[in-house]
Design a protein around this motif. Sequence first.
Motif, PDB file in Angstrom:
ATOM      1  N   PHE A  42       6.031   0.797  -4.067  1.00  0.00           N
ATOM      2  CA  PHE A  42       6.554  -0.168  -3.337  1.00  0.00           C
ATOM      3  C   PHE A  42       5.994  -0.505  -2.146  1.00  0.00           C
ATOM      4  O   PHE A  42       6.265  -1.340  -1.239  1.00  0.00           O
ATOM      5  CB  PHE A  42       8.076   0.184  -2.613  1.00  0.00           C
ATOM      6  CG  PHE A  42       9.171   0.570  -3.882  1.00  0.00           C
ATOM      7  CD1 PHE A  42       9.327  -0.607  -4.856  1.00  0.00           C
ATOM      8  CD2 PHE A  42       9.718   1.632  -3.904  1.00  0.00           C
ATOM      9  CE1 PHE A  42      10.383  -0.152  -5.903  1.00  0.00           C
ATOM     10  CE2 PHE A  42      10.811   1.952  -4.927  1.00  0.00           C
ATOM     11  CZ  PHE A  42      11.038   0.875  -5.916  1.00  0.00           C
ATOM     12  N   ASN A  43       4.828   0.332  -1.903  1.00  0.00           N
ATOM     13  CA  ASN A  43       4.054  -0.075  -0.782  1.00  0.00           C
ATOM     14  C   ASN A  43       3.317  -1.533  -0.606  1.00  0.00           C
ATOM     15  O   ASN A  43       2.928  -1.981  -1.578  1.00  0.00           O
ATOM     16  CB  ASN A  43       2.803   0.888  -0.592  1.00  0.00           C
ATOM     17  CG  ASN A  43       3.274   2.202  -0.545  1.00  0.00           C
ATOM     18  OD1 ASN A  43       3.828   2.931   0.438  1.00  0.00           O
ATOM     19  ND2 ASN A  43       3.005   3.110  -1.447  1.00  0.00           N
ATOM     20  N   ILE A  44       3.440  -2.110   0.521  1.00  0.00           N
ATOM     21  CA  ILE A  44       2.964  -3.590   0.612  1.00  0.00           C
ATOM     22  C   ILE A  44       2.297  -3.798   1.787  1.00  0.00           C
ATOM     23  O   ILE A  44       2.371  -3.022   2.851  1.00  0.00           O
ATOM     24  CB  ILE A  44       4.199  -4.441   0.514  1.00  0.00           C
ATOM     25  CG1 ILE A  44       5.026  -4.312   1.522  1.00  0.00           C
ATOM     26  CG2 ILE A  44       4.836  -4.612  -0.727  1.00  0.00           C
ATOM     27  CD1 ILE A  44       6.234  -5.047   1.868  1.00  0.00           C
ATOM     28  N   SER A  45       1.521  -4.945   2.146  1.00  0.00           N
ATOM     29  CA  SER A  45       0.902  -5.396   3.072  1.00  0.00           C
ATOM     30  C   SER A  45       1.747  -6.195   3.825  1.00  0.00           C
ATOM     31  O   SER A  45       2.775  -6.592   3.547  1.00  0.00           O
ATOM     32  CB  SER A  45      -0.541  -6.232   2.760  1.00  0.00           C
ATOM     33  OG  SER A  45      -0.407  -7.260   1.939  1.00  0.00           O
ATOM     34  N   LYS A  46       1.128  -6.529   5.257  1.00  0.00           N
ATOM     35  CA  LYS A  46       1.781  -7.508   6.015  1.00  0.00           C
ATOM     36  C   LYS A  46       2.258  -8.958   5.371  1.00  0.00           C
ATOM     37  O   LYS A  46       3.328  -9.469   5.522  1.00  0.00           O
ATOM     38  CB  LYS A  46       1.375  -7.452   7.558  1.00  0.00           C
ATOM     39  CG  LYS A  46       1.624  -6.277   8.359  1.00  0.00           C
ATOM     40  CD  LYS A  46       1.046  -6.430   9.765  1.00  0.00           C
ATOM     41  CE  LYS A  46       1.483  -5.236  10.621  1.00  0.00           C
ATOM     42  NZ  LYS A  46       0.824  -5.458  11.868  1.00  0.00           N
ATOM     43  N   ARG A  47       1.138  -9.155   4.819  1.00  0.00           N
ATOM     44  CA  ARG A  47       1.044 -10.543   3.896  1.00  0.00           C
ATOM     45  C   ARG A  47       2.198 -10.509   2.882  1.00  0.00           C
ATOM     46  O   ARG A  47       3.039 -11.380   2.834  1.00  0.00           O
ATOM     47  CB  ARG A  47      -0.072 -10.922   3.678  1.00  0.00           C
ATOM     48  CG  ARG A  47      -0.054 -12.300   2.771  1.00  0.00           C
ATOM     49  CD  ARG A  47      -1.780 -12.519   2.360  1.00  0.00           C
ATOM     50  NE  ARG A  47      -2.722 -12.928   3.427  1.00  0.00           N
ATOM     51  CZ  ARG A  47      -3.843 -13.263   3.200  1.00  0.00           C
ATOM     52  NH1 ARG A  47      -4.428 -13.371   1.919  1.00  0.00           N
ATOM     53  NH2 ARG A  47      -4.423 -13.489   4.258  1.00  0.00           N
ATOM     54  N   THR A  48       2.181  -9.590   2.351  1.00  0.00           N
ATOM     55  CA  THR A  48       3.309  -9.631   1.204  1.00  0.00           C
ATOM     56  C   THR A  48       4.868  -9.289   1.688  1.00  0.00           C
ATOM     57  O   THR A  48       5.659  -9.767   1.094  1.00  0.00           O
ATOM     58  CB  THR A  48       2.781  -8.291   0.121  1.00  0.00           C
ATOM     59  OG1 THR A  48       1.775  -8.350  -0.297  1.00  0.00           O
ATOM     60  CG2 THR A  48       4.064  -8.175  -0.943  1.00  0.00           C
ATOM     61  N   PHE A  49       4.743  -8.643   2.737  1.00  0.00           N
ATOM     62  CA  PHE A  49       6.247  -8.462   3.433  1.00  0.00           C
ATOM     63  C   PHE A  49       6.438  -9.947   3.797  1.00  0.00           C
ATOM     64  O   PHE A  49       7.809 -10.339   3.845  1.00  0.00           O
ATOM     65  CB  PHE A  49       5.950  -7.751   4.729  1.00  0.00           C
ATOM     66  CG  PHE A  49       7.249  -7.273   5.372  1.00  0.00           C
ATOM     67  CD1 PHE A  49       8.330  -6.699   4.792  1.00  0.00           C
ATOM     68  CD2 PHE A  49       7.293  -7.978   6.861  1.00  0.00           C
ATOM     69  CE1 PHE A  49       9.350  -6.862   5.623  1.00  0.00           C
ATOM     70  CE2 PHE A  49       8.396  -7.692   7.569  1.00  0.00           C
ATOM     71  CZ  PHE A  49       9.617  -7.206   6.940  1.00  0.00           C
ATOM     72  N   GLN A  50       5.670 -10.629   4.422  1.00  0.00           N
ATOM     73  CA  GLN A  50       5.941 -12.074   4.653  1.00  0.00           C
ATOM     74  C   GLN A  50       6.485 -12.806   3.626  1.00  0.00           C
ATOM     75  O   GLN A  50       7.422 -13.611   3.828  1.00  0.00           O
ATOM     76  CB  GLN A  50       4.829 -12.818   5.512  1.00  0.00           C
ATOM     77  CG  GLN A  50       4.225 -12.504   6.794  1.00  0.00           C
ATOM     78  CD  GLN A  50       5.344 -12.564   7.947  1.00  0.00           C
ATOM     79  OE1 GLN A  50       6.219 -13.555   7.604  1.00  0.00           O
ATOM     80  NE2 GLN A  50       5.286 -12.331   9.214  1.00  0.00           N
ATOM     81  N   ARG A  51       5.808 -12.760   2.545  1.00  0.00           N
ATOM     82  CA  ARG A  51       6.486 -13.243   1.358  1.00  0.00           C
ATOM     83  C   ARG A  51       7.594 -12.891   0.932  1.00  0.00           C
ATOM     84  O   ARG A  51       8.415 -13.566   0.291  1.00  0.00           O
ATOM     85  CB  ARG A  51       5.272 -13.232   0.116  1.00  0.00           C
ATOM     86  CG  ARG A  51       5.553 -14.178  -1.063  1.00  0.00           C
ATOM     87  CD  ARG A  51       4.282 -14.198  -1.784  1.00  0.00           C
ATOM     88  NE  ARG A  51       3.670 -12.854  -2.337  1.00  0.00           N
ATOM     89  CZ  ARG A  51       2.591 -12.507  -1.894  1.00  0.00           C
ATOM     90  NH1 ARG A  51       1.731 -13.111  -1.238  1.00  0.00           N
ATOM     91  NH2 ARG A  51       2.149 -11.259  -2.366  1.00  0.00           N
TER      92      ARG A  51
END
Length: 298
Positions: A42-51
């Motif tokens: 489930f780990n994500i980047s800040k960009r994926t979190f914004q999406r």
Amino acid sequence: MSTRETIQRHTIIINRLRKSDASFEEIADKLELESELQGYDFNISKRTFQRDIENIESLYGISIKFNFSRNAWYIEEVDNTEANARLLEAFDTFNALKMTNRLPQYIDYEKRRPRGTENMNGLLHAIQNNLRVSFTYQKYWIDEKRTRYVEPLALKESINRWYVITMDAEKEEIRTFALDRLSDLEITNEKFKRPEDFDVNEMFKYSFGIISGGNFKPEEVLLAFRKPQAEYIRSLKLHHSQDVVKETEEEILFSMKLFITEDFVQEIVSQGPRVKVLQPDSLIHEVKRYHQEAMDLY
């Protein structure tokens, strides 16, 4: 990443923010922990979190905002707190339904759910755009179906059923129709002028259910509920005006102000010996009459 993992990640983010505001780092820590526990990534980047934030609002209607002074993300509550609660309730239901195919033996659905919700989106569109609608309607006590041409004003929920509140253009009166008895909905291109003084919340301010207006006048009601039923009534109010007047070890006295309508009387009667009506006299008389007629059947 699979759709299933994405939806589950959305669930983790929303549930984390429902507990309290959180920074991206705190949300990332939660996602990392759940990755280890559930065996997914489930780990994500800040960009994926914004999406994810954009998709969460689009899919579930839940808006997540950032507070710069606290450096934290939070779930924004809409002006209507009841609507916000229902959004989260719908989200919980959605996630439970996702598991149905995998865990059918643990879920037992209500077997007599009303129909008609398939017309809600169409009716809301007509309400928002002031468009007249037509539909086929059949009352329970009449076999014949009739076509109705009305001006839809609002939707109303009552006891697990949905209703559309309309203006009958010909008779110039407010009419209410149950969605589960409505079919063949057609949205016309005919515009109508919404009554400036119409307020659905004001219309049902003193109603227990769907009955309102007429010759009814709101009355002060005082009910004594025995425990433990009283705790159930405290947690799930009979009416929004309900207040606790007095509490003892055996019972709780509740006050409320509403119309004494048939549906409210039936609700009180359904509580049987768990409730005693203290006022008004008119309600005491009606409850006694119901119980006596029931006794006469035996």
